[in-house]
Design a protein around this motif. Structure first.
Motif: not given
Length: 56
Positions: A11-26
């Motif tokens: 869950v922690a890895v998924a949260l970190v990766l998800g937030s990095l992808f959202m940051l990259r997209d925005s």
């Protein structure tokens, strides 16, 4: 390691990766109007000219 530990790690890895992808997209969606861009370019040119004059 118990199963709950692995779940927390996943869950922690998924949260970190998800937030990095959202940051990259925005990151590329920042819209700056053309008049503000022109003002920024003029100010940058002024500062570069001032720095060049200070170096001489």
């Amino acid at each position: 390691m118990p199963m709950i530990g692995w779940i927390f790690i996943l869950v922690a890895v998924a949260l970190v990766l998800g937030s990095l992808f959202m940051l990259r997209d925005s990151a590329s969606k920042m819209y700056i109007p053309e008049d503000k861009l022109e003002k920024i370019r003029k100010r940058k040119a002024e500062l570069e000219a001032q720095e060049k004059a200070d170096d001489d």
